[in-house]
Scaffold this motif. Structure first.
Motif, PDB file in Angstrom:
ATOM      1  N   THR A 125       5.505 -49.333  26.968  1.00  9.84           N
ATOM      2  CA  THR A 125       5.244 -48.889  28.331  1.00  9.84           C
ATOM      3  C   THR A 125       3.757 -49.086  28.589  1.00  9.84           C
ATOM      4  O   THR A 125       3.068 -49.723  27.804  1.00  9.84           O
ATOM      5  N   SER A 126       3.268 -48.556  29.682  1.00  3.83           N
ATOM      6  CA  SER A 126       1.874 -48.807  30.037  1.00  3.83           C
ATOM      7  C   SER A 126       0.917 -48.177  29.029  1.00  3.83           C
ATOM      8  O   SER A 126       1.051 -47.002  28.689  1.00  3.83           O
ATOM      9  N   PRO A 127      -0.037 -48.953  28.537  1.00  3.76           N
ATOM     10  CA  PRO A 127      -1.105 -48.351  27.735  1.00  3.76           C
ATOM     11  C   PRO A 127      -2.015 -47.533  28.639  1.00  3.76           C
ATOM     12  O   PRO A 127      -1.974 -47.661  29.859  1.00  3.76           O
ATOM     13  N   ARG A 128      -2.802 -46.720  28.048  1.00  2.00           N
ATOM     14  CA  ARG A 128      -3.726 -45.932  28.867  1.00  2.00           C
ATOM     15  C   ARG A 128      -4.969 -45.609  28.052  1.00  2.00           C
ATOM     16  O   ARG A 128      -4.961 -45.650  26.821  1.00  2.00           O
ATOM     17  N   TYR A 129      -6.020 -45.278  28.766  1.00  2.43           N
ATOM     18  CA  TYR A 129      -7.221 -44.747  28.146  1.00  2.43           C
ATOM     19  C   TYR A 129      -7.196 -43.237  28.309  1.00  2.43           C
ATOM     20  O   TYR A 129      -7.059 -42.729  29.425  1.00  2.43           O
ATOM     21  N   ASP A 130      -7.326 -42.534  27.214  1.00  2.00           N
ATOM     22  CA  ASP A 130      -7.303 -41.080  27.307  1.00  2.00           C
ATOM     23  C   ASP A 130      -8.564 -40.537  27.955  1.00  2.00           C
ATOM     24  O   ASP A 130      -8.552 -39.463  28.544  1.00  2.00           O
ATOM     25  N   THR A 131      -9.676 -41.272  27.831  1.00  2.00           N
ATOM     26  CA  THR A 131     -10.953 -40.775  28.344  1.00  2.00           C
ATOM     27  C   THR A 131     -11.582 -41.785  29.293  1.00  2.00           C
ATOM     28  O   THR A 131     -11.695 -42.968  28.950  1.00  2.00           O
ATOM     29  N   TYR A 132     -11.960 -41.309  30.467  1.00  2.00           N
ATOM     30  CA  TYR A 132     -12.737 -42.101  31.420  1.00  2.00           C
ATOM     31  C   TYR A 132     -14.129 -41.480  31.518  1.00  2.00           C
ATOM     32  O   TYR A 132     -14.263 -40.285  31.763  1.00  2.00           O
ATOM     33  N   LYS A 133     -15.140 -42.329  31.285  1.00  2.00           N
ATOM     34  CA  LYS A 133     -16.535 -41.879  31.452  1.00  2.00           C
ATOM     35  C   LYS A 133     -17.025 -42.401  32.797  1.00  2.00           C
ATOM     36  O   LYS A 133     -16.894 -43.600  33.079  1.00  2.00           O
ATOM     37  N   ILE A 134     -17.584 -41.509  33.602  1.00  2.00           N
ATOM     38  CA  ILE A 134     -17.907 -41.854  34.993  1.00  2.00           C
ATOM     39  C   ILE A 134     -19.340 -41.440  35.317  1.00  2.00           C
ATOM     40  O   ILE A 134     -19.760 -40.321  34.999  1.00  2.00           O
TER      41      ILE A 134
END
Length: 653
Positions: A417-426
């Motif tokens: 299924t779709s991979p994802r990034y657990d953490t977004y740095k903004i």
């Protein structure tokens, strides 16, 4: 007969005439062999395979149709240098193209996506791993993809020389993007590999276009040398033959440095090139070589991919290539201008040990394959997992972890299924108030909710997209798209980390032990196949018959008559290649292993673990335990792995 200027293909309108575009945009007056056949089939809406030799003009087969088709052409390529070179060359012709790879800044990514949406960019070059990036998928999911082109398509074959598990998913991705047609390109497909490509992309036999493999201007030579004469033979060849642009291929980075330094000391300006150098240094070396009429580059296989230089006069293999496919690819960089070029293999029989041992390093023990199966079997019905953590926990190299998970997909146990990034740095570039001023109503409330979910870090804000989606009562994908939109507008700078891959169970495992046995068996067969591919190179070096014909037959062709110019045809073969002698390990090495087993019982569970350590074959566990820095690590790197494995307790685990 000229093609009409407008052609309806299904719901698409194809505009222009290929021959006119060839002249006007690419400055050429005729197509090369096979190009027009591929292009016309694509314009007719068919899926096509193009098997052209290195330098045979594969890239035109998608670049020209891209200018005639209404939507975007997406080109998948594993070669960042090739993508950059082709984008620069297209820009010089006034053709809009962009690349999306790991080297791009946030601004470059945003500019590329904007150009695709406004139609100024028709071609999008993408590295395969980008398709595991949900930011990328969120951006391209709505594109109108007229053509999906896969370069190095042989990577899709599990039995090819350069299998990449990511490639197995490209056929499904083409469907996901609703691509109107697919083009699979390669220079090195055996008949078996071409069959795999055709099956994956639903390509009919008549739409697989293969051009002649044999190039009569390449003079194939081989010489069997020993360790004392190895370098002196290379020096003699370079000193006595007319000067010309020269590539010298080696296996190891340190060999590239040593040989280049020795050539300079002997009066031949040479430059080393390998993947351990900084990107800007490698780029400068490539540019200097392209502009040189007599430059010498001593390089690992990292050099040459996509290098547009037509007058390479010599290709020397100081160390043997790992397969006939690699050999064909590397010598294919010589003589693209049609002039005579010499391609010589300087075979040192001892090099076989190094190349074979590299192959054995990828195969994990049966014990560790079982550990991976047990970890996967314990997951929930839908789950996300880090490939890096799996690699660390099972002591299996990450590429092999991905291969095993791909096998589980192909066998119908799990579905990605779709991979994802657990953490977004903004990092905000404007105030929240300014960002929100661009929204109204419910979208404004949602954007405000996303921004309020940011938590302050030391220099960046952090966003847990799963928690934010739960808080806002929305799909996580909507949160990701909102962040991506803000980044594209230049309001935020975004970095991602902690990539995890999603899966769901299709059929639960009913017999994990038997499955682990089966998967380990597949990896062992791949290992045997890799060793067998190396045997083909040594057979070629023996020069028992025409080298050009041997090479052509490997790719499903045969010459009408011998080439008349190779080592065998000139009467300089056949050559004998001695087998490496059997070497006992000795009592001191046995004591080292016994001590290591006592000190690191979890690292040396199997005989294969012990053999890998002695042969200098790294693993995630060895690196984590700093065993690759141990004084005895790699002490047997010149002894065949199979001999070492037998002497430390077994032939398989």
């Amino acid at each position: 007969m000229a093609r009409p200027s407008v052609l309806d293909v299904g719901l698409e309108t194809v505009t222009g005439d290929p021959k006119q575009i060839l002249a006007q945009q690419f400055g050429m007056d005729r197509f090369r062999d096979g190009q027009l056949a591929v292009i016309e089939r694509l314009l007719g809406g068919k899926n096509v395979a193009a098997v052209f030799p290195t330098g045979g003009g594969k890239s035109l087969c998608y670049q020209l149709p891209a200018l005639m088709l209404p939507g975007t052409t997406v080109v998948v390529s594993p070669l960042i240098a090739l993508m950059k070179d082709q984008c620069d060359a297209l820009a010089a012709r006034g053709i809009g193209a962009a690349r999306l790879d790991s080297s791009l800044t946030t601004e470059e990514f945003r500019d590329a996506m904007q150009g695709i949406r406004d139609g100024s960019i028709k071609m999008l070059y993408v590295a395969p791993e980008r398709f595991f990036n949900e930011r990328f998928l969120a951006s391209v999911g709505t594109l109108d993809v007229s053509l999906f082109a896969i370069d190095e398509a042989h990577c899709i074959s599990q039995w090819g020389h350069n299998f990449r598990p990511d490639y197995l998913k490209l056929a499904e991705l083409a469907k996901q993007l609703s691509a109107k047609r697919v083009l699979a390109l390669t220079a090195t497909a055996t008949p078996e590999v071409l069959a795999d490509i055709r099956d994956a992309f639903a390509i009919e036999p008549e739409d697989a276009i293969r051009t002649k493999f044999f190039r009569p201007n390449l003079q194939l030579r081989s010489s069997v040398v020993d360790s004392e004469t190895h370098y002196s033979v290379l020096l003699d060849r370079i000193s006595t033959r007319p000067p010309g642009p020269t590539l010298v291929y080696v296996t190891l980075q340190r060999t590239a440095e040593e040989v280049a330094e020795q050539l300079v000391a002997d009066g031949h300006p040479a430059t080393a090139y390998h993947a351990g150098m900084k990107p800007e240094v490698r780029s400068q070396i490539q540019q200097d070589f392209i502009q040189s009429d007599s430059g010498i580059v001593v390089a690992t296989i990292a050099f040459g991919m996509g290098i547009d230089k037509s007058n390479i006069r010599y290709v020397y293999h100081f160390n043997p290539p790992k397969s006939m496919e690699s050999y064909a690819q590397e010598i294919g960089r010589a003589g693209r201008d049609g002039q005579d070029s010499v391609c010589e293999l300087l075979l040192l029989p001892d090099d076989r040990v190094v190349l074979e041992n590299f192959t054995y390093g990828d195969t994990p023990s049966r014990h560790n394959v079982g550990r991976l199966i047990d970890l996967i079997a314990g997951q929930a019905d839908t789950f996300h997992v880090s490939h890096y953590k799996l690699s660390s926990e099972t002591d299996i190299r990450i590429l092999v972890v991905r291969t095993l998970l791909t096998y589980l997909e192909l066998d119908g146990y799990i579905k990605a299924t779709s991979p994802r990034y657990d953490t977004y740095k903004i990092k905000p570039r404007v105030t929240s108030q300014k960002i929100l001023s661009h929204f109204k109503g419910e979208p404004r409330e949602f954007a405000a909710g996303v921004l309020s979910s940011l938590t302050k870090g030391r220099t960046w804000f952090l966003l847990n997209t799963v928690l934010a989606a739960r808080k806002l009562g929305a799909e996580r994908q909507r949160v990701v798209k909102a962040i991506e939109h803000m980044a594209e507008q230049g309001w935020l700078e975004v970095q991602t980390s902690d990539l995890v891959h999603g899966y769901r169970w299709v059929n639960r495992l009913d017999d994990p032990k038997t499955l682990a046995d089966d998967l380990h068996g597949r990896l062992a067969r791949r290992e045997s196949g890799e060793v067998g591919r190396l045997e083909g190179v040594f057979d070629l070096a023996r020069s028992e018959s025409c080298l050009a014909d041997q090479l052509s037959q490997h790719f499903g062709e045969s010459l009408d008559q011998p080439c008349g110019r190779c080592t065998a045809c000139l009467g300089e073969g056949p050559q004998s290649i001695p087998q490496p002698p059997s070497r006992p390990l000795g009592s001191s090495i046995q004591r080292v292993i016994e001590n290591l087993v006592r000190e690191y019982p979890d690292r040396f569970v199997t005989a294969r673990d012990r053999a890998r350590f002695l042969c200098g074959l790294s693993s995630p566990g060895f690196i984590r335990s700093r065993l690759t820095r141990h004084d005895s690590y790699g002490v047997c790197d010149r002894i065949p792995f199979a001999q070492v494995l037998t002497q430390v307790g077994g032939t398989s685990d």
